[in-house]
Design a protein around this motif. Sequence first.
Motif, short mmCIF file in Angstrom:
data_model
loop_
_atom_site.label_atom_id
_atom_site.label_comp_id
_atom_site.label_asym_id
_atom_site.label_seq_id
_atom_site.Cartn_x
_atom_site.Cartn_y
_atom_site.Cartn_z
N MET A 59 77.46 -3.10 -12.98
CA MET A 59 76.29 -3.88 -12.57
C MET A 59 76.70 -5.28 -12.12
SD MET A 59 73.46 -2.87 -15.45
CE MET A 59 73.16 -1.14 -15.85
N ARG A 60 76.22 -5.65 -10.96
CA ARG A 60 76.40 -7.01 -10.46
C ARG A 60 75.06 -7.44 -9.89
NH1 ARG A 60 80.10 -7.27 -13.17
NH2 ARG A 60 82.31 -7.54 -12.69
N GLY A 61 74.35 -8.24 -10.67
CA GLY A 61 73.02 -8.59 -10.21
C GLY A 61 72.40 -9.74 -10.96
N VAL A 62 71.09 -9.83 -10.84
CA VAL A 62 70.34 -10.96 -11.40
C VAL A 62 69.04 -10.45 -12.01
CG1 VAL A 62 71.30 -12.46 -9.60
CG2 VAL A 62 69.02 -11.50 -9.29
N ASN A 63 68.39 -11.32 -12.75
CA ASN A 63 67.08 -11.07 -13.33
C ASN A 63 66.00 -11.63 -12.41
OD1 ASN A 63 67.23 -10.31 -16.57
ND2 ASN A 63 69.07 -11.32 -15.82
N HIS A 64 64.90 -10.89 -12.33
CA HIS A 64 63.73 -11.37 -11.59
C HIS A 64 62.50 -11.26 -12.49
CE1 HIS A 64 60.49 -11.94 -8.80
NE2 HIS A 64 60.09 -10.67 -8.92
N ALA A 65 61.75 -12.36 -12.61
CA ALA A 65 60.60 -12.44 -13.53
C ALA A 65 59.34 -11.86 -12.90
CB ALA A 65 60.39 -13.88 -13.96
N HIS A 66 59.35 -10.57 -12.66
CA HIS A 66 58.25 -9.91 -11.96
C HIS A 66 56.90 -10.14 -12.62
CE1 HIS A 66 55.89 -6.81 -9.97
NE2 HIS A 66 55.62 -6.27 -11.14
N THR A 67 56.83 -10.01 -13.93
CA THR A 67 55.52 -10.03 -14.59
C THR A 67 54.77 -11.34 -14.39
OG1 THR A 67 54.38 -9.25 -16.58
CG2 THR A 67 56.15 -10.86 -16.90
N TRP A 68 55.50 -12.43 -14.15
CA TRP A 68 54.86 -13.73 -13.90
C TRP A 68 54.75 -14.04 -12.42
CZ3 TRP A 68 59.28 -14.45 -17.49
CH2 TRP A 68 58.90 -14.17 -18.80
N TYR A 69 55.46 -13.30 -11.60
CA TYR A 69 55.50 -13.57 -10.16
C TYR A 69 55.40 -12.26 -9.38
CZ TYR A 69 57.19 -18.11 -11.76
OH TYR A 69 57.31 -19.32 -12.39
N THR A 70 54.37 -11.48 -9.67
CA THR A 70 54.26 -10.16 -9.04
C THR A 70 54.17 -10.25 -7.52
OG1 THR A 70 51.86 -10.24 -9.44
CG2 THR A 70 53.20 -9.08 -11.06
N SER A 71 53.55 -11.30 -7.03
CA SER A 71 53.40 -11.41 -5.57
C SER A 71 54.70 -11.76 -4.88
CB SER A 71 52.35 -12.48 -5.23
OG SER A 71 52.79 -13.76 -5.62
N GLY A 84 73.97 -9.53 -1.81
CA GLY A 84 75.07 -8.70 -2.28
C GLY A 84 74.88 -7.99 -3.60
N ALA A 85 73.78 -8.21 -4.30
CA ALA A 85 73.59 -7.60 -5.61
C ALA A 85 73.47 -6.08 -5.50
CB ALA A 85 72.36 -8.17 -6.29
N ASN A 86 73.91 -5.38 -6.55
CA ASN A 86 73.70 -3.94 -6.61
C ASN A 86 72.68 -3.55 -7.68
OD1 ASN A 86 75.07 -3.95 -9.11
ND2 ASN A 86 76.98 -3.18 -8.23
N THR A 87 72.22 -4.53 -8.46
CA THR A 87 71.30 -4.27 -9.58
C THR A 87 70.35 -5.44 -9.72
OG1 THR A 87 73.09 -3.12 -10.76
CG2 THR A 87 71.17 -3.76 -12.07
N VAL A 88 69.12 -5.15 -10.15
CA VAL A 88 68.20 -6.21 -10.53
C VAL A 88 67.57 -5.84 -11.86
CG1 VAL A 88 66.26 -5.24 -9.23
CG2 VAL A 88 66.28 -7.68 -9.77
N ARG A 89 67.50 -6.80 -12.76
CA ARG A 89 66.81 -6.60 -14.04
C ARG A 89 65.43 -7.22 -13.89
NH1 ARG A 89 66.90 -9.71 -19.22
NH2 ARG A 89 66.57 -8.27 -20.97
N VAL A 90 64.40 -6.39 -14.09
CA VAL A 90 63.03 -6.77 -13.77
C VAL A 90 62.25 -6.99 -15.05
CG1 VAL A 90 60.92 -6.06 -12.60
CG2 VAL A 90 63.15 -5.44 -11.63
N VAL A 91 61.63 -8.16 -15.18
CA VAL A 91 60.82 -8.51 -16.34
C VAL A 91 59.45 -7.85 -16.22
CG1 VAL A 91 59.72 -10.40 -17.60
CG2 VAL A 91 62.00 -10.73 -16.60
N LEU A 92 59.09 -7.06 -17.25
CA LEU A 92 57.77 -6.44 -17.34
C LEU A 92 57.09 -6.89 -18.62
CD1 LEU A 92 58.62 -2.74 -16.37
CD2 LEU A 92 57.76 -4.54 -14.86
N SER A 93 55.79 -6.67 -18.71
CA SER A 93 55.04 -6.94 -19.94
C SER A 93 54.29 -5.70 -20.39
CB SER A 93 54.06 -8.09 -19.73
OG SER A 93 53.25 -8.25 -20.89
N SER A 94 54.32 -5.47 -21.69
CA SER A 94 53.55 -4.35 -22.27
C SER A 94 52.08 -4.70 -22.45
CB SER A 94 54.15 -4.00 -23.64
OG SER A 94 53.95 -5.07 -24.56
N GLY A 95 51.74 -5.97 -22.24
CA GLY A 95 50.39 -6.44 -22.47
C GLY A 95 50.21 -7.12 -23.81
N ALA A 96 51.24 -7.10 -24.64
CA ALA A 96 51.13 -7.72 -25.96
C ALA A 96 51.09 -9.24 -25.86
CB ALA A 96 52.30 -7.29 -26.85
#
Length: 338
Positions: A59-71, A84-96
């Motif tokens: 894995m060579r990538g970055v995190n993206h805070a999707h749950t706060w920036y869905t748009s 150049g990334a091959n992976t992204v780690r995406v922030v989600l929320s369960s609703g808690a």
Amino acid sequence: MRKRTVLTVAAVLGLLAPAAVTAQAAAETGRPAPARAAATGIHVSGGKIVERDGSPFVMRGVNHAHTWYTSRTTQALADIKSLGANTVRVVLSSGARWTRNDVNDVRNVVGRCKQNRLICVLEVHDTTGYGEESAATTLANAADYWISVKSALDGQEDYVVVNIGNEPFGNNNATRWTNDTRSAVTKLRNAGFDHAIMVDAPNWGQDWAGVMRDNAPAVFAADPDRNTIFSVHMYGVYDTAAEIRDYLNAFASRQLPLVVGEFGHNHSDGNPDEDTIFAETQARGIGYLGWSWSGNSGGVEYLDMVANFDKNALTSWGNRIFNGAGGIRQTSREASVY
């Protein structure tokens, strides 16, 4: 990612041989360890992460805070790939804690990752700092969320890694991590998940007390698929080369799969040795996912890789992780499934 408390990293204890992993689990449960299931999609083999066809995947990538920036996600994923990334780690929320990302949203995120030829690591952020952060929820709750959105993930084992919960314990009661993590993995396997499962360390992800380090063999062996990946977050605790190497060695010597699921060039709890993180992960074939693309606040805005989600406005940290020695452009290889 949250503020951490700097404490001395515990010395690496005696290491178990790879053959002892299954035996330890059997001894602890009083039952033989279950047989390993056939490999499906991304999986662990010989302590390394590989694809369905056995091709190594780093894995060579970055995190993206999707749950706060869905748009922002559609453009962000395209831009992250373009650098150049091959992976992204995406922030989600369960609703808690935050607005729940429902099954349709999860399906859309996975589709966007595939469209951009990225491997998608999905994580529930609501667990961050449980036991110390009063608003945080449990790994059991996170597992229930994954089960509720399972239809969006079925058949995506070649493209998706399920990261059960972000930094699931703070600095209080971190010893509960082992049982809670095993239980969450078991719950997902019993629900029919065949994906690679990623588990974050306690102590705000930094594992300064060595709970994940010391109990990783038992957690790995308790997974009937033997398809659990361990993730450490390297911030101020990892401010020397020796600390970084010792931690990575503890997993390599037992053939246990490890990624650096978050790290930065600076932090409120100290100054990480990012040059050693880049060099050592590259030398060992270990994946890394830097924190984070854009949108940080609360005094850690310096961890933005680009200003205001603009890929043409790389920050010093963004330039380092994408263009520096051992960085993404130099070392990333697209997943062979694409």
